[in-house]
Design a protein around this motif. Structure first.
Motif, PDB file in Angstrom:
ATOM      1  N   CYS A  90       3.871  -0.786   5.086  1.00 31.06           N
ATOM      2  CA  CYS A  90       3.094  -0.259   3.725  1.00 31.06           C
ATOM      3  C   CYS A  90       4.051   0.825   3.206  1.00 31.06           C
ATOM      4  CB  CYS A  90       1.993   0.501   4.308  1.00 31.06           C
ATOM      5  SG  CYS A  90       0.528  -0.675   5.119  1.00 31.06           S
ATOM      6  N   PHE A  91       4.342   0.837   1.804  1.00 28.18           N
ATOM      7  CA  PHE A  91       5.271   1.703   1.164  1.00 28.18           C
ATOM      8  C   PHE A  91       4.390   3.040   1.130  1.00 28.18           C
ATOM      9  CE2 PHE A  91       7.220   3.798  -2.321  1.00 28.18           C
ATOM     10  CZ  PHE A  91       8.570   3.927  -1.766  1.00 28.18           C
ATOM     11  N   ASP A  92       4.549   4.039   1.949  1.00 27.34           N
ATOM     12  CA  ASP A  92       3.559   5.168   1.843  1.00 27.34           C
ATOM     13  C   ASP A  92       4.581   6.413   1.708  1.00 27.34           C
ATOM     14  OD1 ASP A  92       1.543   3.666   2.358  1.00 27.34           O
ATOM     15  OD2 ASP A  92       1.150   4.110   4.502  1.00 27.34           O
ATOM     16  N   TYR A  93       3.760   7.425   1.247  1.00 27.77           N
ATOM     17  CA  TYR A  93       4.392   8.782   1.478  1.00 27.77           C
ATOM     18  C   TYR A  93       3.148   9.841   1.490  1.00 27.77           C
ATOM     19  CZ  TYR A  93       6.218  13.460   0.165  1.00 27.77           C
ATOM     20  OH  TYR A  93       6.589  14.626   0.164  1.00 27.77           O
ATOM     21  N   ALA A 140      -2.305   9.100   2.962  1.00 27.37           N
ATOM     22  CA  ALA A 140      -0.987   9.001   2.244  1.00 27.37           C
ATOM     23  C   ALA A 140      -0.875   8.287   1.157  1.00 27.37           C
ATOM     24  CB  ALA A 140       0.166   8.240   3.305  1.00 27.37           C
ATOM     25  N   ILE A 141      -0.283   8.279  -0.027  1.00 27.95           N
ATOM     26  CA  ILE A 141      -0.098   7.537  -1.013  1.00 27.95           C
ATOM     27  C   ILE A 141       0.532   6.327  -0.629  1.00 27.95           C
ATOM     28  CG2 ILE A 141       0.884   7.419  -3.381  1.00 27.95           C
ATOM     29  CD1 ILE A 141       1.556  10.419  -3.482  1.00 27.95           C
ATOM     30  N   TYR A 142      -0.175   5.198  -1.005  1.00 31.16           N
ATOM     31  CA  TYR A 142       0.409   3.632  -0.871  1.00 31.16           C
ATOM     32  C   TYR A 142       0.835   3.381  -2.238  1.00 31.16           C
ATOM     33  CZ  TYR A 142       0.803  -1.073  -0.914  1.00 31.16           C
ATOM     34  OH  TYR A 142       1.131  -2.394  -1.072  1.00 31.16           O
ATOM     35  N   PHE A 143       2.095   2.788  -2.434  1.00 30.70           N
ATOM     36  CA  PHE A 143       2.275   1.889  -3.668  1.00 30.70           C
ATOM     37  C   PHE A 143       2.797   0.228  -3.321  1.00 30.70           C
ATOM     38  CE2 PHE A 143       5.015   0.494  -6.970  1.00 30.70           C
ATOM     39  CZ  PHE A 143       4.093   0.319  -8.099  1.00 30.70           C
ATOM     40  N   GLY A 144       2.212  -0.750  -3.929  1.00 30.81           N
ATOM     41  CA  GLY A 144       2.639  -1.869  -3.479  1.00 30.81           C
ATOM     42  C   GLY A 144       1.498  -2.996  -3.957  1.00 30.81           C
ATOM     43  N   ASN A 145       1.732  -4.221  -3.652  1.00 32.08           N
ATOM     44  CA  ASN A 145       0.569  -5.264  -3.862  1.00 32.08           C
ATOM     45  C   ASN A 145       0.053  -6.284  -2.797  1.00 32.08           C
ATOM     46  OD1 ASN A 145       2.999  -6.988  -3.580  1.00 32.08           O
ATOM     47  ND2 ASN A 145       2.433  -8.149  -5.091  1.00 32.08           N
ATOM     48  N   ILE A 146       0.137  -5.464  -1.507  1.00 29.26           N
ATOM     49  CA  ILE A 146      -0.644  -6.145  -0.437  1.00 29.26           C
ATOM     50  C   ILE A 146      -1.966  -6.200  -0.610  1.00 29.26           C
ATOM     51  CG2 ILE A 146      -0.975  -3.933   0.916  1.00 29.26           C
ATOM     52  CD1 ILE A 146      -0.150  -5.511   3.349  1.00 29.26           C
ATOM     53  N   ASN A 147      -2.645  -7.189  -0.066  1.00 32.02           N
ATOM     54  CA  ASN A 147      -4.090  -7.470  -0.347  1.00 32.02           C
ATOM     55  C   ASN A 147      -4.996  -7.592   0.794  1.00 32.02           C
ATOM     56  OD1 ASN A 147      -3.435 -10.075   0.124  1.00 32.02           O
ATOM     57  ND2 ASN A 147      -3.369 -10.798  -2.072  1.00 32.02           N
ATOM     58  N   VAL A 148      -4.356  -7.195   1.933  1.00 27.74           N
ATOM     59  CA  VAL A 148      -4.782  -7.312   3.271  1.00 27.74           C
ATOM     60  C   VAL A 148      -6.226  -6.580   3.362  1.00 27.74           C
ATOM     61  CG1 VAL A 148      -4.857  -6.849   5.783  1.00 27.74           C
ATOM     62  CG2 VAL A 148      -2.851  -7.999   4.402  1.00 27.74           C
ATOM     63  N   TRP A 149      -6.198  -5.354   2.608  1.00 25.43           N
ATOM     64  CA  TRP A 149      -7.258  -4.063   2.480  1.00 25.43           C
ATOM     65  C   TRP A 149      -7.713  -4.047   1.179  1.00 25.43           C
ATOM     66  CZ3 TRP A 149      -2.511  -3.076   5.409  1.00 25.43           C
ATOM     67  CH2 TRP A 149      -2.711  -3.090   6.653  1.00 25.43           C
ATOM     68  N   GLY A 150      -7.620  -3.106   0.672  1.00 25.56           N
ATOM     69  CA  GLY A 150      -8.115  -2.854  -0.885  1.00 25.56           C
ATOM     70  C   GLY A 150      -7.203  -3.565  -1.693  1.00 25.56           C
ATOM     71  N   THR A 151      -7.897  -3.892  -2.944  1.00 33.16           N
ATOM     72  CA  THR A 151      -6.947  -4.094  -4.133  1.00 33.16           C
ATOM     73  C   THR A 151      -7.701  -3.337  -5.405  1.00 33.16           C
ATOM     74  OG1 THR A 151      -8.535  -5.993  -4.525  1.00 33.16           O
ATOM     75  CG2 THR A 151      -6.393  -6.369  -3.268  1.00 33.16           C
TER      76      THR A 151
END
Ligand code: AHR
Length: 481
Positions: free
Chosen positions: A160-163, A180-191
């Motif tokens: 997870c690309f987090d800060y 944390a802030i997440y940025f990306g397009n993983i769709n396992v959890w929220g979208t």
């Protein structure tokens, strides 16, 4: 004023402030980050050009000339000593020694701020930074704010690309133990809406885009080249905001109650700091970080709007991704090895296999074509290059598990990234070195006559430091065919 001066005036001071590109306090003139060069393992701290200003990238460039550098430390400018260093192993092992994550190349993300060159932190999968002993950061249900400036075009669907705020033991300790802030397009959890990427909040065992556990359409797909991402939380309330870091204002994508799932209200924040990884050291994600902070207290929207104006005024802009002898898009080239063993050998292919072969003007057309490449604009980033086979149109040099292969372009995002390379002057002073865009610690290298993308030390045999500079330097001539 800098972003942290603005947060302080708003009553929500920075307790962590990280940037490789600029000072985040008006009065800051200490070290922004540290680089380590491979040639002698010496380190150099990089400071702003002037108090409160942009990083001294020229100092890095001269220190790292004719070798490679990685970013070892991103210093905390807030005075809390919340520095970020190489992330250790955790619930998930990294690819480095003892399960640690890799360090980022110091040259993967060149930009300018108000015309001054600086470098961001380009994070490929397997790379991450962490501080498990941070002080002053929010714990339990305490309020905090965060913003970060990312490259909105560099992301993936890995975790997870987090800060931001995470577990102090690098393990998944349960719902609500991160914020944390997440940025990306993983769709396992929220979208959010569209196909991503999205700014979301990583609260552990879930990335959240709003009150619902899965989709919240108020959270848009957002791909600005320079992206401001904001996540903040306080008892019974949290928010996601975002916008273009190069112009305009922030929008609020969510502001409301904690997610509809157990464990997230109250929160159980632990106060460690992560960059580029998940709370349990999940390291499948990629992204680019330029600057970011964590605050004590829940910043007002007005304070964040002033911070956004400050970021816009810093004038982030793209800059050249290449240097050294020119490569011309559309030209045919051949690449000759410069290591003493092999100065008559050229990068060549037999089918999908990419190696070096002895080639001269007396060879057959078949052999000449196998050693000839059409320079194309980079498939993932047109500021760099891709290399198409002369005899197999539509097939490109690409890395797969760090081995160089010739494969047909399937037009996937992954293929484009695997096939994009940025050239610079050869590390040994001859020709060019060819850097992987998506794994910028890695360069075209011949090793036992096979071609790899190799880093200057690492866990693979082809990452050997001996002969590295020679093995990654190729004289580029017009193509045999
Ligand atoms: O919450 C999403 C991820 O789940 C966390 O970052 C990680 O710790 C866990 O795998």
């Amino acid at each position: 004023a800098g972003p942290c001066d603005i947060y302080a005036s708003g009553g929500t001071p920075c307790v962590a402030a990280h940037s490789t590109t600029r000072a985040l306090f008006n009065s800051f003139n200490g070290s922004l980050y540290q680089v380590r060069r491979a040639s002698d393992s010496a380190t150099l701290n990089i400071a702003p050009l002037s108090t409160g200003g942009v990083a001294n990238a020229a100092a890095q460039d001269s220190f790292c000339a004719h070798t490679t550098c990685v970013i070892t430390t991103i210093f905390d400018q807030s005075g809390h000593n919340n520095h970020l260093t190489q992330a250790p192993s955790g619930g998930v092992k990294g690819p480095g020694a003892n399960g640690s994550d890799n360090l980022a190349s110091a040259t993967g993300a060149p930009v300018t701020l108000n015309g001054h060159k600086a470098y961001g932190v380009f994070i490929p999968p397997g790379t991450g930074y962490r501080n498990n002993a941070a002080t002053g950061t929010a714990k339990g249900d305490a309020a905090q704010g965060m913003y970060a400036v990312f490259d909105g075009t560099h992301f993936n669907g890995g975790c997870c690309f987090d800060y931001g705020n995470a577990e102090t033991n690098s393990h998944d300790t349960g719902a609500g133990h991160m914020e944390a802030i997440y940025f990306g397009n993983i769709n396992v959890w929220g979208t959010g809406s569209g196909s991503g990427p999205w700014i979301m909040a990583d609260m552990e065992n879930g990335l959240f885009s709003g009150v619902n556990v899965k989709q919240n359409t108020g959270d848009p797909t957002i791909t600005d080249r320079f992206l401001t991402a904001v996540v903040k939380g306080q008892p019974n309330n949290w928010a996601i905001r975002g916008g273009n870091a190069a112009s305009g204002s922030l929008s609020t994508f969510y502001n409301g109650p904690r997610p509809n799932a157990s464990g997230y209200n109250p929160m159980s924040k632990e106060g460690a700091i992560i960059l580029g990884i998940g709370g349990d050291n999940s390291n499948g994600a990629q992204g680019t970080f330029y600057e970011g902070v964590m605050t004590s207290g829940f910043p007002s929207d007005a304070t964040e709007n002033s911070v956004q104006a400050n970021i816009v005024a810093a004038k982030y802009a793209t800059t050249s991704m290449t240097s050294g002898p020119a490569m011309n898009v559309g030209s045919h080239v051949s690449l000759r090895a410069t290591t003493a063993c092999c100065t008559d050998r050229f990068i060549s292919h037999q089918g999908e296999t990419v190696n070096t072969q002895v080639v001269s003007s007396s060879n057959t057309t078949t052999v000449k074509q196998q050693a000839s490449w059409v320079v194309r604009a980079g498939l993932a980033n047109s500021a760099c290059f891709s290399f198409e086979s002369v005899d197999t149109a539509g097939s490109f040099l690409r890395q797969s598990n760090f081995q160089l292969m010739l494969n047909a372009n399937d037009n996937s995002k992954q293929f484009h990234e695997d096939a994009t390379f940025c050239t610079q002057a050869g590390l040994n002073g001859q020709g060019n070195s060819v850097q992987s865009w998506s794994h910028p610690t890695r360069f075209f290298r011949h090793f036992n006559n096979q071609l790899f993308v190799a880093s200057n030390s690492g866990v693979h045999d082809f990452d050997a430091t001996a002969l590295f500079n020679d093995d990654v330097s190729f004289v580029v001539s017009s193509g045999f065919a």
